[in-house]
Scaffold this motif. Structure first.
Motif, short mmCIF file in Angstrom:
data_model
loop_
_atom_site.label_atom_id
_atom_site.label_comp_id
_atom_site.label_asym_id
_atom_site.label_seq_id
_atom_site.Cartn_x
_atom_site.Cartn_y
_atom_site.Cartn_z
N PRO A 37 -10.17 21.77 11.11
CA PRO A 37 -10.76 20.56 11.70
C PRO A 37 -10.39 20.42 13.18
CG PRO A 37 -9.80 20.06 9.56
CD PRO A 37 -9.38 21.46 9.90
N THR A 38 -11.36 20.06 13.98
CA THR A 38 -11.15 19.87 15.42
C THR A 38 -11.69 18.49 15.79
OG1 THR A 38 -13.32 20.67 16.15
CG2 THR A 38 -11.62 22.33 15.72
N PRO A 39 -11.40 18.03 17.02
CA PRO A 39 -12.01 16.78 17.47
C PRO A 39 -13.53 16.81 17.45
CG PRO A 39 -10.18 17.38 18.89
CD PRO A 39 -10.41 18.55 17.98
N VAL A 40 -14.12 18.01 17.55
CA VAL A 40 -15.58 18.10 17.48
C VAL A 40 -16.07 17.68 16.10
CG1 VAL A 40 -17.57 19.65 17.68
CG2 VAL A 40 -15.62 19.93 19.22
N ASP A 41 -15.30 17.99 15.05
CA ASP A 41 -15.69 17.59 13.70
C ASP A 41 -15.77 16.07 13.57
OD1 ASP A 41 -15.80 20.23 12.54
OD2 ASP A 41 -13.62 20.25 12.65
N HIS A 46 -12.17 28.06 9.52
CA HIS A 46 -12.41 26.78 10.20
C HIS A 46 -11.24 25.83 9.98
CE1 HIS A 46 -14.68 23.44 11.88
NE2 HIS A 46 -14.17 22.72 10.89
N ASP A 90 -20.18 23.45 17.51
CA ASP A 90 -19.11 23.59 16.53
C ASP A 90 -19.19 24.95 15.84
OD1 ASP A 90 -16.84 22.55 15.30
OD2 ASP A 90 -17.97 21.67 13.65
N LEU A 116 -17.99 27.58 18.22
CA LEU A 116 -16.53 27.55 18.34
C LEU A 116 -15.89 28.27 17.16
CD1 LEU A 116 -16.05 23.87 19.51
CD2 LEU A 116 -15.19 25.87 20.73
N ASP A 117 -16.41 28.01 15.97
CA ASP A 117 -15.86 28.66 14.77
C ASP A 117 -16.01 30.17 14.82
OD1 ASP A 117 -15.13 26.25 13.70
OD2 ASP A 117 -16.77 26.13 12.26
N ILE A 139 -13.81 22.60 23.75
CA ILE A 139 -13.62 21.41 22.89
C ILE A 139 -13.40 20.17 23.75
CG2 ILE A 139 -12.01 20.31 21.28
CD1 ILE A 139 -11.63 23.14 20.02
N PRO A 173 -11.77 28.25 24.01
CA PRO A 173 -12.10 27.20 23.04
C PRO A 173 -11.50 25.84 23.39
CG PRO A 173 -11.43 29.21 21.92
CD PRO A 173 -11.12 29.41 23.37
N ARG A 174 -10.28 25.83 23.91
CA ARG A 174 -9.65 24.55 24.24
C ARG A 174 -10.45 23.81 25.31
NH1 ARG A 174 -5.27 23.44 28.00
NH2 ARG A 174 -4.27 21.44 27.48
#
Length: 228
Positions: free
Chosen positions: A8-12, A6, A46, A49-50, A61, A57-58
């Motif tokens: 960090p993404t904007p979803v986090d 994992h 999320d 996605l992981d 997200i 995925p892009r």
């Protein structure tokens, strides 16, 4: 499929914001009820996605974050005493009404978010990614399928028990008039229409206003107070 490492993404960031709202709002508050539902959905997105369940995925997200940002913007507007979009006003206006049941709050929020925000989020994501709605259809369907799968659980968790039949009877009738699947289908059509109209700003703005008002009207019906 093995779980991917994992990052960090904007979803986090969206999940963190929703968790902060959950901690800050009273449990019975109507916005808190919807926020708990939406937080569960976003956490599941999320997780998927992981685990690599989205083929793009892009795109997933971008759609998920643009979608969430519209709900969070409505929360910020209400907190600052500014008018949120018409689709959200019934929930914010009736969030503490003792005659409105938790299931009504949850579905009114879903109605606002799916019926209005999702169509605009598809257009937002297309602009971000430089693509057309057709390129996001798979991700749109995956998120929509997740919402539909959770709707039944939401109804089961929040529907009054048999000791409250005098409430449940009108509640069942009221909520039976709304369908998440039909709302999702209408939203996809609205997103495609808005994309087609993107170069006709006046028409697109009028279409968006009409959509906002219509979804807000449906939300007010879902929040009809029921006698104890």
């Amino acid at each position: 499929m093995a779980r991917l490492e994992h990052f960090p993404t904007p979803v986090d960031a969206v999940v963190s914001r929703m968790r902060a709202l959950e901690a800050a709002l009273p449990e019975r508050d109507g916005v808190a009820v919807f926020n708990r539902v939406y937080l569960a959905v976003t956490e599941e997105v999320d997780r998927r996605l992981d685990s690599g369940e989205f083929t793009d995925p892009r795109a997933a997200i971008a759609l998920d974050v643009r979608f969430a940002e519209r709900y969070l913007a409505a929360v910020d507007a209400a907190a600052a005493d500014r008018r949120p979009p018409a689709c959200w006003r019934p929930l914010f206006q009736l969030r503490r009404h003792p005659g409105v049941r938790p299931l009504q709050f949850a579905l009114a929020g879903i109605n606002a978010h799916i019926g209005h925000d999702l169509a605009l989020a598809v257009v937002d994501a297309c602009r971000t990614l430089g693509c057309a709605p057709a390129d996001l259809e798979d991700e749109f369907d995956r998120v929509g399928d997740l919402l539909v799968s959770l709707e039944e659980r939401i109804r089961e968790d929040l529907m009054p028990g048999p000791d409250l039949l005098q409430i449940a009877d009108p509640l069942t009738h009221l909520l039976g008039s709304w369908s998440l699947e039909r709302a999702r289908d209408a939203t996809w059509s609205a997103a495609r229409a808005l994309w087609t109209l993107r170069r006709c700003e006046d028409v697109a703005e009028e279409f968006t206003e009409r959509l906002d008002a219509a979804v807000g009207f449906a939300g007010r019906m879902l929040l009809t107070p029921l006698a104890d």
